[in-house]
Design an enzyme around this catalytic site. Sequence first.
Site, PDB file in Angstrom:
ATOM      1  N   ARG A  51     110.756 -38.007  31.765  1.00  0.00           N
ATOM      2  CA  ARG A  51     111.799 -37.208  30.808  1.00  0.00           C
ATOM      3  C   ARG A  51     110.712 -36.491  29.791  1.00  0.00           C
ATOM      4  NH1 ARG A  51     116.660 -40.485  28.818  1.00  0.00           N
ATOM      5  NH2 ARG A  51     115.563 -40.792  26.924  1.00  0.00           N
ATOM      6  N   ARG A  54     109.019 -32.097  30.690  1.00  0.00           N
ATOM      7  CA  ARG A  54     109.258 -30.530  29.932  1.00  0.00           C
ATOM      8  C   ARG A  54     108.257 -30.541  28.843  1.00  0.00           C
ATOM      9  NH1 ARG A  54     112.605 -34.538  27.941  1.00  0.00           N
ATOM     10  NH2 ARG A  54     112.883 -34.679  25.547  1.00  0.00           N
ATOM     11  N   CYS A  75     108.433 -42.281 -13.377  1.00  0.00           N
ATOM     12  CA  CYS A  75     108.037 -43.071 -12.405  1.00  0.00           C
ATOM     13  C   CYS A  75     107.505 -44.425 -13.229  1.00  0.00           C
ATOM     14  CB  CYS A  75     106.868 -42.610 -11.639  1.00  0.00           C
ATOM     15  SG  CYS A  75     105.943 -43.793 -10.620  1.00  0.00           S
ATOM     16  N   CYS A  78     103.571 -45.315 -12.785  1.00  0.00           N
ATOM     17  CA  CYS A  78     102.819 -44.418 -13.498  1.00  0.00           C
ATOM     18  C   CYS A  78     102.392 -45.078 -14.888  1.00  0.00           C
ATOM     19  CB  CYS A  78     103.212 -43.082 -13.896  1.00  0.00           C
ATOM     20  SG  CYS A  78     102.976 -41.954 -12.469  1.00  0.00           S
ATOM     21  N   HIS A 138      99.860 -40.649  -9.516  1.00  0.00           N
ATOM     22  CA  HIS A 138     101.040 -40.359  -8.736  1.00  0.00           C
ATOM     23  C   HIS A 138     101.169 -39.716  -7.315  1.00  0.00           C
ATOM     24  CE1 HIS A 138     105.524 -40.653  -8.792  1.00  0.00           C
ATOM     25  NE2 HIS A 138     105.516 -39.566  -8.317  1.00  0.00           N
ATOM     26  N   ASN A 178     105.334 -49.271   2.603  1.00  0.00           N
ATOM     27  CA  ASN A 178     106.365 -48.276   3.388  1.00  0.00           C
ATOM     28  C   ASN A 178     105.978 -46.927   2.552  1.00  0.00           C
ATOM     29  OD1 ASN A 178     107.771 -50.188   4.856  1.00  0.00           O
ATOM     30  ND2 ASN A 178     108.910 -50.857   3.028  1.00  0.00           N
ATOM     31  N   GLY A 184     112.486 -45.875   3.618  1.00  0.00           N
ATOM     32  CA  GLY A 184     112.683 -46.687   2.452  1.00  0.00           C
ATOM     33  C   GLY A 184     112.104 -47.021   1.172  1.00  0.00           C
ATOM     34  N   SER A 186     110.954 -46.832  -2.142  1.00  0.00           N
ATOM     35  CA  SER A 186     112.011 -46.591  -3.451  1.00  0.00           C
ATOM     36  C   SER A 186     111.384 -45.703  -4.465  1.00  0.00           C
ATOM     37  CB  SER A 186     112.346 -47.913  -4.139  1.00  0.00           C
ATOM     38  OG  SER A 186     111.003 -48.840  -4.268  1.00  0.00           O
ATOM     39  N   HIS A 189     105.286 -43.001  -5.842  1.00  0.00           N
ATOM     40  CA  HIS A 189     103.887 -43.458  -6.436  1.00  0.00           C
ATOM     41  C   HIS A 189     103.342 -44.415  -5.161  1.00  0.00           C
ATOM     42  CE1 HIS A 189     101.222 -43.940  -9.792  1.00  0.00           C
ATOM     43  NE2 HIS A 189     100.725 -44.683  -8.964  1.00  0.00           N
ATOM     44  N   HIS A 191     101.688 -47.344  -3.251  1.00  0.00           N
ATOM     45  CA  HIS A 191     101.637 -48.464  -3.601  1.00  0.00           C
ATOM     46  C   HIS A 191     101.959 -49.518  -2.199  1.00  0.00           C
ATOM     47  CE1 HIS A 191     106.118 -47.972  -3.763  1.00  0.00           C
ATOM     48  NE2 HIS A 191     106.344 -49.329  -3.678  1.00  0.00           N
ATOM     49  N   GLN A 193     103.253 -53.581  -1.129  1.00  0.00           N
ATOM     50  CA  GLN A 193     103.980 -54.720  -1.379  1.00  0.00           C
ATOM     51  C   GLN A 193     103.146 -56.021  -0.867  1.00  0.00           C
ATOM     52  OE1 GLN A 193     108.004 -54.875  -1.868  1.00  0.00           O
ATOM     53  NE2 GLN A 193     108.216 -52.984  -1.309  1.00  0.00           N
ATOM     54  N   HIS A 306      98.189 -58.270   9.939  1.00  0.00           N
ATOM     55  CA  HIS A 306      98.623 -59.330  10.329  1.00  0.00           C
ATOM     56  C   HIS A 306      97.269 -60.281  10.059  1.00  0.00           C
ATOM     57  CE1 HIS A 306     102.589 -58.397  12.645  1.00  0.00           C
ATOM     58  NE2 HIS A 306     102.578 -59.153  11.273  1.00  0.00           N
ATOM     59  N   HIS A 323      99.144 -52.971  11.784  1.00  0.00           N
ATOM     60  CA  HIS A 323     100.132 -52.062  12.719  1.00  0.00           C
ATOM     61  C   HIS A 323     100.547 -50.926  11.835  1.00  0.00           C
ATOM     62  CE1 HIS A 323     100.763 -55.498  15.688  1.00  0.00           C
ATOM     63  NE2 HIS A 323     100.678 -56.242  14.653  1.00  0.00           N
ATOM     64  N   LYS A 336     112.464 -41.055  15.436  1.00  0.00           N
ATOM     65  CA  LYS A 336     113.101 -41.938  16.708  1.00  0.00           C
ATOM     66  C   LYS A 336     114.229 -42.775  15.899  1.00  0.00           C
ATOM     67  CE  LYS A 336     111.498 -45.388  19.897  1.00  0.00           C
ATOM     68  NZ  LYS A 336     112.234 -44.802  21.246  1.00  0.00           N
ATOM     69  N   GLN A 348     112.491 -48.412  24.215  1.00  0.00           N
ATOM     70  CA  GLN A 348     112.257 -47.328  25.360  1.00  0.00           C
ATOM     71  C   GLN A 348     111.634 -46.014  24.730  1.00  0.00           C
ATOM     72  OE1 GLN A 348     113.738 -44.027  25.724  1.00  0.00           O
ATOM     73  NE2 GLN A 348     113.005 -43.621  27.480  1.00  0.00           N
TER      74      GLN A 348
HETATM   75 ZN    ZN Z   1     100.312 -58.277  14.562  1.00  0.00          ZN
HETATM   76 ZN    ZN Z   2     103.941 -42.725 -10.550  1.00  0.00          ZN
END
Ligand code: ZN
Ligand code: ZN
Length: 378
Positions: A51, A54, A75, A78, A138, A178, A184, A186, A189, A191, A193, A306, A323, A336, A348
């Site tokens: 596929r 192309r 922020c 900050c 920032h 993230n 997502g 939020s 800045h 950072h 988690q 991990h 990862h 995707k 897939q």
């Molecule tokens: Zn892993």
């Molecule tokens: Zn900031």
Amino acid sequence: MKRSSERNRITQGRQHFQGLIVNMNFDELLRTPHKRFNPLLREWVLVSPQRNDRPWLGKVEKVQSPSASAFDPSCYLCPGNKRAGKKLTPQYKKTYTFDNDYPALLSGTAALQFDEAGLLVGQAEPGVCRVMCFSPRHDLTIPRMSLQELRGVIDGWVEQYSSLAQMSWIRHVQIFENRGELMGASNPHPHCQIWANASLPNLPAREWGSLRGYQEEKHSCLLCDYLKLELQLNARVVCQNDAFAAVVPFWAVWPFESLVLSKRHLGSLEQLSGKERDLLGDILRRITVRYDNLFETAFPYSMGFHQRPTGCGACEEWHLHAHYFPPLLRSATIQKFMVGYELLGSPQRDLTPERAALLLIEAGETHYLDRAPEKDGS
Ligand SMILES: [Zn+2]
Ligand SMILES: [Zn+2]
Ligand SMILES: [Zn+2]
């Protein structure tokens, strides 16, 4: 016993050959719709290279990175700004770590369980959730940080892992970032988690089972052997230094997914030497610069380490890795989606991991924002 049933499960997919297992070479594999086995999660991903015959027709739109300033008065990450509940983010100079104001887990949660006929089962889960700002700036993302600044971030991660691992009830420390609204995040800045909890989450638990199974069967490490093979074949290696390599794994699900593996067999960030911490910063910067360059945008992703479970003794079979799961497919605006067959059957992909690795190699390591502007008419 366990291993032979695993093998049965793997060979089930070959039943349509009616007992005849026909070997093909890699070129043939690349021309055939096929599935690839992920030995870490023991699951399959479908690859449909036909596929992708192309040409690269996807609309390639350049999205300029938002010209974020070094300080944003609105922020809460900050320095000097107010956070939830009248808390104040201090005037920090390097990294800054604090307990999440809206934690998903609470450390004081008592050990309680719920069980209704073995079908409705719940367990109270104690944990600690922290936020770590990479820098007071920032606008300073990982691919734009100096190696010295990155070393500060890595030292911070080691400190967090080590101090959380000392809490007797904590079993697992998850460090993750993230990046981008698409994932997502939020707050833009830069950072990450840190979630630490009393039991092993699903994916590390499955990986640990695979690493242990491989160790028992082959008396060797799955990821050491995998990395050796990838370095030998050199078809999916994006970049490497003396201590780490970044590869698009053979079984990648996300278009530009990558796996950062330590070359030395070790289980956690705290086992890295000083030199290796520097080289981890080097590889993280290089892979994220390549990501940003790919579509000349602040490339969104979820990434995380991990590491070996805490409180399990040596856990010798564990192999430290990170990862990267980025959602973009063809341009800064085409992503995707995991829908339809992927939600109901298996993931897939059309773009082969080999092609993705090549595109990342071609993306280069000079950040697009640092390149000399092209002169008009030249
Ligand atoms: Zn892993
Ligand atoms: Zn900031
Ligand atoms: Zn290993």
